[in-house]
Design a protein around this motif. Structure first.
Motif, short mmCIF file in Angstrom:
data_model
loop_
_atom_site.label_atom_id
_atom_site.label_comp_id
_atom_site.label_asym_id
_atom_site.label_seq_id
_atom_site.Cartn_x
_atom_site.Cartn_y
_atom_site.Cartn_z
N ILE A 60 0.84 -1.25 0.07
CA ILE A 60 0.03 0.02 0.22
C ILE A 60 0.81 1.38 0.05
N ALA A 61 1.09 1.98 -1.25
CA ALA A 61 2.13 2.87 -1.50
C ALA A 61 1.14 4.50 -1.28
N THR A 62 1.07 5.07 -0.19
CA THR A 62 0.35 6.11 0.03
C THR A 62 1.25 7.35 0.46
N ASP A 63 0.51 8.67 0.17
CA ASP A 63 1.71 9.55 0.81
C ASP A 63 1.96 9.58 2.28
N ALA A 64 2.93 10.43 2.54
CA ALA A 64 3.47 10.33 4.01
C ALA A 64 2.49 11.11 5.04
N ASP A 65 1.61 12.04 4.20
CA ASP A 65 0.78 12.98 5.08
C ASP A 65 -0.43 12.09 6.04
N ARG A 66 -1.16 12.85 6.58
CA ARG A 66 -2.12 12.42 7.44
C ARG A 66 -3.07 11.57 6.80
N VAL A 67 -3.51 12.23 5.40
CA VAL A 67 -4.50 11.75 4.79
C VAL A 67 -4.26 10.40 4.27
N GLU A 108 12.88 3.27 -1.25
CA GLU A 108 11.83 2.92 -0.56
C GLU A 108 10.99 1.50 -0.63
N LEU A 109 10.91 1.43 -2.22
CA LEU A 109 10.49 0.32 -2.72
C LEU A 109 11.27 -1.02 -2.32
N LYS A 110 12.66 -0.74 -2.56
CA LYS A 110 13.37 -2.10 -2.02
C LYS A 110 13.32 -2.12 -0.59
N ASN A 111 13.27 -1.35 0.12
CA ASN A 111 13.33 -1.32 1.64
C ASN A 111 11.90 -1.98 2.05
N THR A 112 10.93 -1.62 1.34
CA THR A 112 9.55 -2.45 1.48
C THR A 112 9.70 -3.70 1.10
N LEU A 113 10.27 -4.20 0.38
CA LEU A 113 10.37 -5.56 -0.21
C LEU A 113 11.25 -6.41 1.03
N VAL A 114 12.23 -5.72 1.25
CA VAL A 114 12.99 -6.33 2.33
C VAL A 114 12.43 -6.36 3.56
N ARG A 115 11.59 -5.49 4.23
CA ARG A 115 10.89 -5.68 5.10
C ARG A 115 9.99 -6.62 5.26
N ALA A 116 8.98 -6.90 3.94
CA ALA A 116 8.21 -8.01 3.76
C ALA A 116 8.87 -9.31 4.17
N GLY A 117 10.01 -9.37 3.36
CA GLY A 117 10.81 -10.47 3.38
C GLY A 117 11.39 -10.86 4.72
N LEU A 118 11.74 -10.03 5.46
CA LEU A 118 12.11 -10.17 6.79
C LEU A 118 11.01 -10.42 7.80
N LYS A 119 10.12 -10.05 7.56
CA LYS A 119 8.55 -10.52 8.23
C LYS A 119 8.37 -11.85 8.12
N SER A 120 8.67 -12.17 6.87
CA SER A 120 8.25 -13.55 6.41
C SER A 120 9.11 -14.40 7.05
#
Length: 298
Positions: A60-67, A108-120
């Protein structure tokens, strides 16, 4: 090796351009063995559900703001049960591709993929434990299945044997009933030879047909049955009565006729009626078969 299906959910069309630009510098297939099968621009939960269903990994790629954070949290809650794993990715503020640092998005996309892999990997021990438990259950199931097949075969074999034994038991019961009836009636069955010799030991045993005919003439049908060398009677006295009558009949039959006075041939077989007329008698001899009325009175 299985390819991991990754789908990216963004807020709008401009975000699709940003993410697509960032993906151009990544060799995801060779480095991570994944493929980006869809980039989905929507904030509608129902559309997101339809587009993301079945994905191995949803980003889920959304802006960093509150919305953006609020949207990401809502989508995360709604979609977590529909995909294998959901991961949050923050996009830099702004939607102008010319002013966004694509390299920053790529990182940021690569970090997201790495986080997903580590959580797995964190759930890997639990996964392995569940896998081992599944294999153990499968082994026990296979053993029980084989045992069930063996028991089923034994049951069918036993059932067939039971049916055979049941039929044999029914046959034996019928035979037993017949034997019981035979034993019950045996006391009323008498050998012709033995019964005759007990009354007339010096006389030859008459023919079975003759005795049967005598029983019929005496009206003993149903009470006395003659056949196969035996006499069936309700009582031994009936047998004795029948045989005595037969003996008497045979004795009368064999007794020589008394001498008669000579009469002229033309007078034989004639007698006078009252008034002097002659009455012709067809047969003056008494036959044994005509002794029925006499024998009944004995």
């Amino acid at each position: 090796m299985t390819i991991v299906d990754v789908r990216i959910l963004v807020e709008g069309a401009s975000d699709v351009e940003v993410v697509s630009k960032a993906l151009q510098g990544l060799a995801l297939g060779s480095e991570y063995n994944i493929t980006i099968s869809a980039i989905i621009p929507t904030t509608n939960v129902e559309i997101a559900k339809s587009a993301a269903a079945g994905a191995d990994l949803l980003i889920i790629a959304t802006d960093a703001d509150r919305v953006g954070r609020d949207l990401a949290e809502r989508l995360f809650t709604e979609l977590s049960e529909m995909v294998g794993h959901v991961e949050r990715m923050k996009l830099p503020l702004g939607h102008d591709l010319e002013h966004i640092d694509v390299e920053l998005v790529r990182k940021e996309l690569k970090n997201t993929l790495v986080r997903a892999g580590l959580k797995s990997l964190q759930v890997l021990p639990e996964y392995m434990a569940l896998r081992n438990q599944l294999l153990d259950i499968k082994g026990r199931y296979d053993g029980l299945s084989a045992e069930y097949q063996n028991l089923k075969g034994e049951y069918e074999k036993t059932l067939r044997a039971y049916e055979e034994i049941k039929k044999e038991n029914e046959r034996l019961n019928e035979e037993n009933e017949g034997l019981k009836a035979l034993i019950e009636n045996a006391k009323n069955i008498f050998s012709i030879e033995e019964a005759w010799k007990s009354l007339f030991p010096a006389e030859p045993v008459p023919g079975e047909a003759y005795i049967g005919k005598a029983a019929e003439k005496l009206g003993l049908g149903g009470r006395v049955i003659v056949g196969q060398g035996y006499i069936f009677a309700e009582d031994k006295s009936l047998v004795d009565e029948l045989l005595r009558t037969v003996y008497l009949s045979l004795a009368i039959r064999e007794e020589p006729e008394p001498s008669k006075p000579l009469t002229p041939p033309e007078k034989q077989g004639e007698k006078k009626k009252e008034g002097g007329e002659l009455d012709v008698v067809e047969d003056a001899e008494v036959k044994p078969e005509e002794l029925e009325s006499l024998l009944k009175g004995l």
